[in-house]
Design an enzyme around this catalytic site. Structure first.
Site, PDB file in Angstrom:
ATOM      1  CD  GLU A  12      22.806 -12.713   2.412  1.00  0.00           C
ATOM      2  OE1 GLU A  12      23.594 -12.823   3.101  1.00  0.00           O
ATOM      3  OE2 GLU A  12      22.535 -12.323   1.426  1.00  0.00           O
ATOM      4  NE  ARG A  64      23.274  -9.175   2.393  1.00  0.00           N
ATOM      5  CZ  ARG A  64      24.015  -7.998   2.003  1.00  0.00           C
ATOM      6  NH1 ARG A  64      23.691  -6.799   2.279  1.00  0.00           N
ATOM      7  NH2 ARG A  64      25.219  -8.170   1.410  1.00  0.00           N
ATOM      8  CB  SER A 115      25.876 -15.671   0.963  1.00  0.00           C
ATOM      9  OG  SER A 115      26.867 -15.289  -0.006  1.00  0.00           O
TER      10      SER A 115
END
Ligand SMILES: Cc1cc2nc3c(=O)[nH]c(=O)nc-3n(C[C@H](O)[C@H](O)[C@H](O)COP(=O)(O)OP(=O)(O)OC[C@H]3O[C@@H](n4cnc5c(N)ncnc54)[C@H](O)[C@@H]3O)c2cc1C
Length: 302
Positions: A292, A172, A222
């Site tokens: 995230e 990420r 998420s």
């Protein structure tokens, strides 16, 4: 000097625009100016003019991985979803897509050209720019495996091409996060495949997604990165936090890693709930849950 909205009559620029109208969580405060450039030249000129006015510049894509604090964003926000061109080189097996193109559409174009490699992204609701920025991934695939280059606009207004090494992908993560560049286009290097098989794989991933994720409610996907050695959803479930409501936000009863907007939630509701989850999991499991989702903008004034 003229104000930025007056100086660019050909570009759609909204003043005091509510970003809740754009974020997938349906939360967030206003942008002083929200501009919708339609090409690189417009983006470049807006960036240069904003610098002259000493305005901060923020770039967003589909706002599917974003929490904008309730105080909103000062300066200029550029939303790139009007950069949409997708081209395919059937000889080199590459797809080049503009930053604002939806990843879902890019995967469909690749499938139509019998090109394999982007199936994992069939249900990721972000733009190409956001996918590069985040190194988006799912079902064992990630952007880093297929993105070979990206054209960027640097904060100084220079257009450059970054190769895969310069994009410095990680979990990420990409170098775009470190240097505040603006992604203009990305090129994906794919492999020839069978169109029906590619479609079947995409359908399978999307069916799995629909079975597990609360796609009928606003969310940012998420919320947390996967901590090494743990599953976030499981940690949250085991801590008894699934279903917890905080203002209008709730830990999804379908997937504990998602926070859904069930009743006019504010960004503050989201952020307080995120903080609460982080505290509980730290105290209970000594695991630090890192977000995230990208959190930007200012706190609301008291
Ligand atoms: C239901 C749901 C499911 C999801 N599933 C997944 C999944 O399976 N895998 C996954 O990885 N993610 C998933 N996400 C999260 C999200 O879709 C991805 O992170 C996506 O890549 C974000 O793209 P975006 O265009 O929406 O970016 P935004 O949310 O608009 O922005 C995210 C960050 O990227 C920056 N950015 C955006 N465009 C540019 C640009 N052109 N240049 C420079 N910076 C830019 C922004 O400044 C911001 O910091 C999901 C989200 C939802 C709501």
């Amino acid at each position: 000097m003229e104000d930025i909205a007056t100086a660019f009559p050909a570009v759609k620029i909204l003043e005091h625009a509510s970003l809740a109208d754009y974020t997938h969580t349906k939360t967030g405060g206003p942008a002083d100016y929200l501009a919708f450039p339609t090409n690189v030249q417009e983006a470049k000129s807006l960036l240069a003019y904003a610098h002259q006015l000493d305005l901060d510049v923020t770039v967003i894509g589909n706002a599917s991985n974003l929490i904008v604090r309730d105080g909103g964003i000062r300066g200029l926000v550029m939303i790139l979803t009007k950069f949409k061109t997708v081209t395919v080189d059937d000889v080199a097996h590459t797809v080049t897509a503009a930053a604002g193109a939806a990843m879902i559409e890019v995967t469909q174009v690749a499938q139509a050209h019998q090109l394999s490699g982007l199936e994992f992204a069939a249900g990721i609701p972000g733009s190409v720019g956001g996918a590069i920025f985040m190194n988006a991934g799912a079902y064992g695939g990630e952007i880093a495996a297929v993105a070979t280059s990206a054209e960027i606009l640097t904060p100084e207004g220079e257009v450059r091409t970054l190769n895969q090494a310069e994009l410095d992908f990680g979990y990420r993560h990409s170098s775009i996060q470190d240097y505040h560049d603006i992604v203009l286009t990305a090129t994906f290097s794919l492999t020839p495949g069978n169109g029906d098989q590619i479609q079947a794989q995409m359908d399978d991933f999307n069916a799995r997604r629909a079975a597990k994720q609360p796609l009928d409610l606003p969310s940012c996907g998420s919320v947390f990165k996967r901590p090494t050695g743990h599953y976030t959803g499981q940690l949250i479930q085991e801590a008894g936090l699934q279903g917890l409501k905080w203002g209008g936000a709730q830990v999804s009863t379908k997937h504990a890693g998602f926070i859904v907007n069930i009743d006019h939630a504010t960004a503050t509701d989201y952020l307080e709930l995120i903080h609460h989850i982080q505290q509980v999991i730290w105290q209970r499991d000594q695991v630090r849950l890192e977000t995230e989702v990208r959190i930007i903008g200012e706190e609301p004034q008291a």
